[in-house]
Design a protein around this motif. Sequence first.
Motif, short mmCIF file in Angstrom:
data_model
loop_
_atom_site.label_atom_id
_atom_site.label_comp_id
_atom_site.label_asym_id
_atom_site.label_seq_id
_atom_site.Cartn_x
_atom_site.Cartn_y
_atom_site.Cartn_z
N VAL A 12 -21.15 -17.39 31.08
CA VAL A 12 -20.44 -16.10 30.32
C VAL A 12 -20.72 -16.58 28.81
CG1 VAL A 12 -18.44 -14.90 30.05
CG2 VAL A 12 -19.23 -15.64 32.17
N CYS A 13 -21.05 -15.65 27.91
CA CYS A 13 -20.92 -15.87 26.42
C CYS A 13 -20.15 -14.73 25.83
CB CYS A 13 -22.45 -15.74 26.00
SG CYS A 13 -22.56 -15.75 24.24
N SER A 14 -18.98 -15.54 25.20
CA SER A 14 -18.08 -14.47 24.52
C SER A 14 -18.27 -14.53 22.72
CB SER A 14 -16.62 -14.74 24.81
OG SER A 14 -15.57 -14.24 24.21
N PRO A 15 -18.63 -13.69 22.32
CA PRO A 15 -19.12 -13.82 20.87
C PRO A 15 -17.63 -13.24 20.23
CG PRO A 15 -20.14 -11.93 21.50
CD PRO A 15 -19.54 -12.56 22.71
N ARG A 16 -17.07 -13.88 18.90
CA ARG A 16 -16.31 -13.51 18.03
C ARG A 16 -15.01 -13.57 18.78
NH1 ARG A 16 -19.27 -9.38 14.27
NH2 ARG A 16 -20.99 -10.58 13.86
N SER A 17 -14.43 -14.69 19.37
CA SER A 17 -13.02 -14.80 20.04
C SER A 17 -12.02 -15.09 18.87
CB SER A 17 -13.35 -15.52 21.19
OG SER A 17 -14.06 -15.46 22.00
N ILE A 18 -10.79 -14.56 19.20
CA ILE A 18 -9.98 -15.05 18.38
C ILE A 18 -8.77 -15.69 19.33
CG2 ILE A 18 -7.76 -14.58 16.85
CD1 ILE A 18 -10.55 -14.25 15.46
N TRP A 19 -8.24 -17.19 19.00
CA TRP A 19 -7.51 -17.56 19.90
C TRP A 19 -6.27 -18.07 19.44
CZ3 TRP A 19 -8.65 -18.97 24.97
CH2 TRP A 19 -10.14 -18.55 25.54
N GLU A 20 -4.91 -17.79 20.05
CA GLU A 20 -3.73 -18.17 19.52
C GLU A 20 -3.10 -18.91 20.51
OE1 GLU A 20 -1.17 -14.94 18.38
OE2 GLU A 20 -3.09 -13.69 17.82
N TYR A 21 -2.34 -20.09 19.84
CA TYR A 21 -1.61 -21.08 20.67
C TYR A 21 -0.65 -21.60 19.56
CZ TYR A 21 -0.31 -25.29 23.16
OH TYR A 21 0.25 -26.23 23.74
N ASP A 22 0.66 -21.56 20.05
CA ASP A 22 1.77 -22.03 19.41
C ASP A 22 1.98 -21.77 17.94
OD1 ASP A 22 4.10 -23.95 19.30
OD2 ASP A 22 2.90 -25.55 18.75
N GLY A 23 1.74 -20.60 17.64
CA GLY A 23 1.72 -19.85 16.29
C GLY A 23 0.45 -20.36 15.36
N GLN A 24 -0.50 -20.78 15.96
CA GLN A 24 -1.83 -21.07 15.16
C GLN A 24 -3.07 -20.12 15.82
OE1 GLN A 24 -2.25 -23.83 13.00
NE2 GLN A 24 0.13 -24.13 13.04
N THR A 25 -3.80 -19.82 14.94
CA THR A 25 -5.06 -18.93 15.15
C THR A 25 -6.22 -19.80 15.05
OG1 THR A 25 -4.94 -17.89 13.26
CG2 THR A 25 -3.65 -16.88 15.06
N ALA A 26 -7.29 -19.51 15.93
CA ALA A 26 -8.53 -20.05 15.43
C ALA A 26 -9.33 -18.92 15.95
CB ALA A 26 -8.75 -21.25 16.54
N GLN A 27 -10.57 -18.75 15.34
CA GLN A 27 -11.65 -17.94 15.26
C GLN A 27 -13.07 -18.83 15.89
OE1 GLN A 27 -14.67 -17.37 13.02
NE2 GLN A 27 -15.36 -16.08 14.68
N ILE A 28 -13.45 -18.39 16.86
CA ILE A 28 -14.70 -18.86 17.45
C ILE A 28 -15.72 -17.90 17.52
CG2 ILE A 28 -15.55 -19.97 19.52
CD1 ILE A 28 -12.67 -20.75 20.43
N ASP A 29 -16.73 -18.35 16.98
CA ASP A 29 -17.88 -17.75 16.85
C ASP A 29 -18.67 -17.30 18.24
OD1 ASP A 29 -17.94 -17.26 14.07
OD2 ASP A 29 -19.27 -18.96 13.54
N TYR A 30 -18.74 -18.28 18.97
CA TYR A 30 -19.18 -18.05 20.52
C TYR A 30 -18.66 -19.08 21.46
CZ TYR A 30 -22.97 -15.33 18.57
OH TYR A 30 -23.63 -14.04 17.68
N LEU A 31 -18.24 -18.57 22.49
CA LEU A 31 -17.75 -19.69 23.50
C LEU A 31 -18.55 -19.28 24.85
CD1 LEU A 31 -15.67 -21.30 24.79
CD2 LEU A 31 -14.25 -19.36 25.32
N ILE A 32 -19.39 -20.26 25.18
CA ILE A 32 -19.99 -20.38 26.35
C ILE A 32 -19.61 -21.26 27.38
CG2 ILE A 32 -22.45 -20.88 27.27
CD1 ILE A 32 -23.49 -20.33 24.12
N VAL A 33 -19.43 -20.33 28.53
CA VAL A 33 -18.64 -21.08 29.75
C VAL A 33 -19.56 -21.15 31.01
CG1 VAL A 33 -16.81 -20.86 31.17
CG2 VAL A 33 -16.39 -20.27 29.05
N THR A 34 -19.98 -22.23 31.37
CA THR A 34 -20.64 -22.54 32.64
C THR A 34 -19.81 -23.20 33.73
OG1 THR A 34 -21.58 -24.66 32.31
CG2 THR A 34 -22.83 -23.04 31.35
N ARG A 35 -20.30 -23.23 34.79
CA ARG A 35 -19.32 -23.85 35.96
C ARG A 35 -19.00 -25.43 35.47
NH1 ARG A 35 -23.06 -22.26 40.85
NH2 ARG A 35 -22.60 -20.35 41.14
#
Length: 83
Positions: A12-35
């Motif tokens: 699975v490939c997820s382009p341009r993801s925004i992640w939030e954790y504990d009041g912090q944010t991060a922008q990820i250009d591509y997240l690729i997930v395999t088994r």
Amino acid sequence: MLRTGKQPHPHVCSPRSIWEYDGQTAQIDYLIVTRKHRFVLECRNLYGNIEINNTRDFIRTMPAGRGFKKRAFIHPSHKITVI
């Protein structure tokens, strides 16, 4: 999410993801997930010659007029915070 691939390597490939954790944010250009693996890809639009010195600094050499201009920038791994 973009699902691609067939057995034995579906992913699975997820382009341009925004992640939030504990009041912090991060922008990820591509997240690729395999088994078995997770890959976080950072994409840059850089031009010129890129060198990495022995202290892991990135140095970009670009044309400037009749000569060249050098500019150092932070190694991408120095921007990562592991939680």
